[in-house]
Design a protein around this motif. Sequence first.
Motif, short mmCIF file in Angstrom:
data_model
loop_
_atom_site.label_atom_id
_atom_site.label_comp_id
_atom_site.label_asym_id
_atom_site.label_seq_id
_atom_site.Cartn_x
_atom_site.Cartn_y
_atom_site.Cartn_z
N ARG A 797 -48.99 10.43 110.31
CA ARG A 797 -47.90 11.03 109.53
C ARG A 797 -47.87 10.44 108.12
N SER A 798 -48.14 9.17 108.03
CA SER A 798 -48.15 8.53 106.71
C SER A 798 -49.28 9.08 105.84
N ASN A 799 -50.46 9.25 106.42
CA ASN A 799 -51.60 9.80 105.67
C ASN A 799 -51.32 11.22 105.19
N ILE A 800 -50.76 12.04 106.07
CA ILE A 800 -50.50 13.43 105.69
C ILE A 800 -49.40 13.48 104.62
N MET A 801 -48.46 12.56 104.68
CA MET A 801 -47.42 12.53 103.64
C MET A 801 -48.05 12.28 102.27
N ILE A 802 -49.02 11.39 102.21
CA ILE A 802 -49.71 11.14 100.95
C ILE A 802 -50.49 12.38 100.51
N ALA A 803 -51.19 13.00 101.47
CA ALA A 803 -51.99 14.18 101.14
C ALA A 803 -51.12 15.33 100.64
N THR A 804 -50.01 15.57 101.31
CA THR A 804 -49.13 16.67 100.87
C THR A 804 -48.49 16.37 99.52
N GLY A 805 -48.27 15.10 99.23
CA GLY A 805 -47.77 14.75 97.90
C GLY A 805 -48.76 15.10 96.82
N ASP A 806 -50.05 14.83 97.06
CA ASP A 806 -51.08 15.22 96.09
C ASP A 806 -51.18 16.74 95.96
N LEU A 807 -51.06 17.43 97.09
CA LEU A 807 -51.13 18.89 97.05
C LEU A 807 -49.93 19.47 96.29
N ALA A 808 -48.77 18.82 96.39
CA ALA A 808 -47.60 19.31 95.67
C ALA A 808 -47.80 19.22 94.16
N ILE A 809 -48.62 18.29 93.72
CA ILE A 809 -48.92 18.17 92.28
C ILE A 809 -49.97 19.20 91.88
N ARG A 810 -50.96 19.40 92.74
CA ARG A 810 -52.05 20.31 92.38
C ARG A 810 -51.64 21.77 92.55
N PHE A 811 -50.97 22.06 93.66
CA PHE A 811 -50.56 23.44 93.92
C PHE A 811 -49.04 23.47 94.19
#
Length: 1126
Positions: A797-811
Amino acid sequence: MAVFSSLHREIGQKCPQELSRDTSGAKGFAAFLTELAERVPAILMSSMCILLDHLDGENYMMRNAVLAAMAEMVLQVLNGDQLEEAARDTRDQFLDTLQAHGHDVNSFVRSRVLQLFTRIVQQKALPLTRFQAVVALAVGRLADKSVLVCKNAIQLLASFLANNPFSCKLSDTDLAGPLQKETQKLQEMRTKRQTAAASAVLDPEEEWEAMLPELKSTLQQLLKLPQEEEIPEKIATTETAEAVKGRIHQLLAKASYKQAIILTREAIGHFQESEPFSHMDPEEPEETRFLNLLGTIFKGPAASTQEKNPQGSAENMGPGQTDGKEKPNVSEPERSRGKDELVKQEMLVQYLQDAYGFSLKITEAIGIISKMMYEHTTTVVQEVIEFFVMAFQFGVPQALFGVRRMLPLVWSKEPGVREAVLNAYRQLYLNPKEDSARAKAQAFIQNFSLLLVDASLGTIQCLEEILCEFVQKDELKPAVTQLLWERATKKVPCSAVERCSSVMLLGMMARGKPEIVGSNLDTLVSIGLDEKFPQDYRLAQQVCRAIGNISERRKPSRDKRQPPFRLPKEHRLFERLQEMVTRGFVHPDPLWIPFKEVAVTLIYQLAEGPEGICAQILQGCAKQALEKLEEKSTPQEDPKTPVLPAFLLMNLLSLAGDVALQQLIHLEQAVSGELCRRRVLREEQEHKTKEPKENVSTETTMEEEMGLVGATADDTEAELIRSICEMELLDGKQTLAAFVPLLLKVCNSPGLYCNPELCAAASLALGKFCMISATFCDSQLRLLFTMLEKSSLPILRSNIMIATGDLAIRFPNLVDPWTPHLYARLRDPAQQVRKTAGLVMTHLILKDMVKVKGQVSEMAVLLIDPVPQIAALAKNFFNELSHKGNAIYNLLPDIISRLSDPEGGVEEEPFHTIMKQLLSYITKDKQTESLVEKLCQRFRTARTERQYRDLAYCMSQLPFTERGLRKMLDNFDCFGDKLSDESIFNTFLSVVSKLRRGAKPEGKAIIDEFEQKLRACHTRGLDAIEELQIDQRSSQKTPSAKKQSAVSRPQHLASAASDNDFVTPEPRRTTRRHPNTQQRTTKKKPRIVFSSDESSEEELSAEMTEDETPKKTTPIRRASTRRHRS
């Protein structure tokens, strides 16, 4: 001198009340007294008593002047160890006065007192007996509300450190051992001395004279009592008179006089013919006979010397006394020497106790001062940094925590703070106290390497910035670089950890001067990427990072004409990297994954055609995985279910994810930058070949057109890169596309692929693949957020939280509908996930990448998180958010609504803690006035008593002014009917007391009016219930016209006759002292709500019929009504 005396006497006779009104005159008098005390303190001291009245005056400048005069007298007149008793008493009185005014009501006086004590300590004029008290005063002032007082308190503590009389090393752990040892030694010496004193032959006559008064009193009391009431002391039949006499002597020596007298009476009757009990003169009084007999027993030769000389019992008293006096004279030098040693030991223990107590106070101060390191006041931060430098130099162990904590301040936008951090590290590490240059280099490397032990990535980046600054300014000696290379190449014996840290330091220095590493590239390759096996992946990882610092990571700017630094793909560096990654793929070494990540990054950063090298690495690793899969499949097993080790699948997916992300970065930075550079060169070349135009305006038009062409070209290049990412990278013809089905299968089948490390690696890889293409990201977002909510693994869950944060910036447009799921992780049960979610949401909100809605209340809940780091993270978030205009002010209504919601809010005490922090950011008067009105109107829509109390508490925490109070009076009817609740009434009374503290005379009238209305409404609310009950029992007049709005909450909502839902309701006029009743209307009236309440509009606007209206009040209110009546 007479003039000075008369002047300061006249100042002393001035009325303090007059000086409080005459500010300019008081300022002049204060300056004169201060100057006079500095120049001729002895003259001022003679008549100091007439100035003491000004210490109780209201003018703080006069108080400061008198206190400064006292300090000057302590420094110049009452200083030294040879003071007379009267002078010492005067000094102590002055110091007591200074300490007392350390708690003065005025912050300028408190600050001045600390400054004066700093001067006293610096000139070593403070008595040692006062050290603990003044240090405690300074530590207490660290929590002062005034920034100036805190700053001076830190300066005073730093002066104590620099001028302490105890030790150059103030470690409480180091002092505790010697203190315990010396205290035990002192106890042994005291015990030995007491034993020796007890065993020494004392003068029996002196002892008898000392005990005689108490013995006589006890004897008189016993003689008055009848013998039947006494408890007899039994004498054994075999016991002799000498034995009984010894017992009586022992009882007298122990001061057990009653038992001694009773035993003597028994012995007189038992031993009538034995000495000394037989010689009793019957003519003497009984009291005298007993005293003479006891004196003979206690002072007789047999009693006094029976242990030393049993044969001397028949001798006379003279020789016994002579022996008793001669023995101490023989040992007099030894006794004197032992006494001196005891005094020295007591002084040593007292010294160690003072040093240990001082060290504990400094340790306590460090814990408080470290929290002030990130204050907004630059001067306070600089003082904190200087204090920790000094504490570290004096060996306080906890100071290292502060030295590390100041590291992030190297990125401060304040030049003074950044320079203070650099100076601190220069002072602590750059100039060690060694003789030779090599010894200094060795000490620097050793000390700086200790900072790298267990350091986080953020700490390493801060140290890299500091070291880069030193290198760029040529502050590091060549001996440091030479010694680091010797340790890296093992020319100097060192451990593996020391070798690794040397390579790390070389890499940090390469950021400042790339030639440090660039000129020795082959050496570094041979050091960390040699062909031995097993590989030292930790050393290889640091070698890759050091090499990566020789090239510039930033995107090339348009004015650069030179191509970026890159190496041919045939270079030995890439051959070794490819071999090490491929060779280590099949071995379950946990260090291979971080090494592989930096290796792929380095290949894309320095190689020409990096995608080809990484494609070969991917193909080689996939081939080995297939070979392992074939080895596991035997003819006896089902060929459709081959088993692959989990670590191999994890390594493969992790490698594919790293390559995908680095390929994206390579396209958007390196390839895009190179396209731009070549286009600029081509345009310049074309411009040179064209003939110059004669018309200047034509040239200007051409340049403008070229600018437009350049902007269009930038858009074209960016569109080209986007199309490559969208259309080509993940289609069936590319290497990366081959891993997508496997990756999706692992992520979609958590039951089949249940290895935690494999799941974590797969989730990270999926996030990296989603970064490439918006189409692919949109198709996999549901899977990502399902894993984010449903997975039982906190690391996943922690890893996906980081990944979705990056995606929120890109898309951002794709992730925006899923934002509530991101906020939901702020209440995750796992500490690690909450911390990661807090960091990600802080970054997204402060960068304006997500819309800040009412869900930000989840961030507010983190303020009360049981983990201190998470609570500090949330506090830092709101500190930063408060700098973004009116952000917190705009969010407060929704936050209050959500947190006080009985269904999904927080408890009352945590609510108070959160709102106290959030409302402290409201500092503008207009914001306060607007919030007062909004909160007053919110009373109408609140549904529970708890919400009423919460709203009242929020209003009490606002910084009220007279205008804010008037706004509250204007909206008094909104909350007047709630004042019957004792807690709400007391909360509003606290607002009144807060307003009275700084109220001006003209503003006290409105405060009195507000208080009178509060008290009247509080009492009227209790009376209204009683009248309502009587009215309901006696008559039923127009029952449909009145309702008890205290029970029917929706009646509070209908208050305006406008069609606008957000019109402020007009105050209601109640009749017959019924504040909670109003006329029932059939038309639905508009109400004021916040955005968070819109979902419950229908529920709130429902009206109760007459049959449903309760006719009885609650038992609590009935009880309070009865009490009022009685």
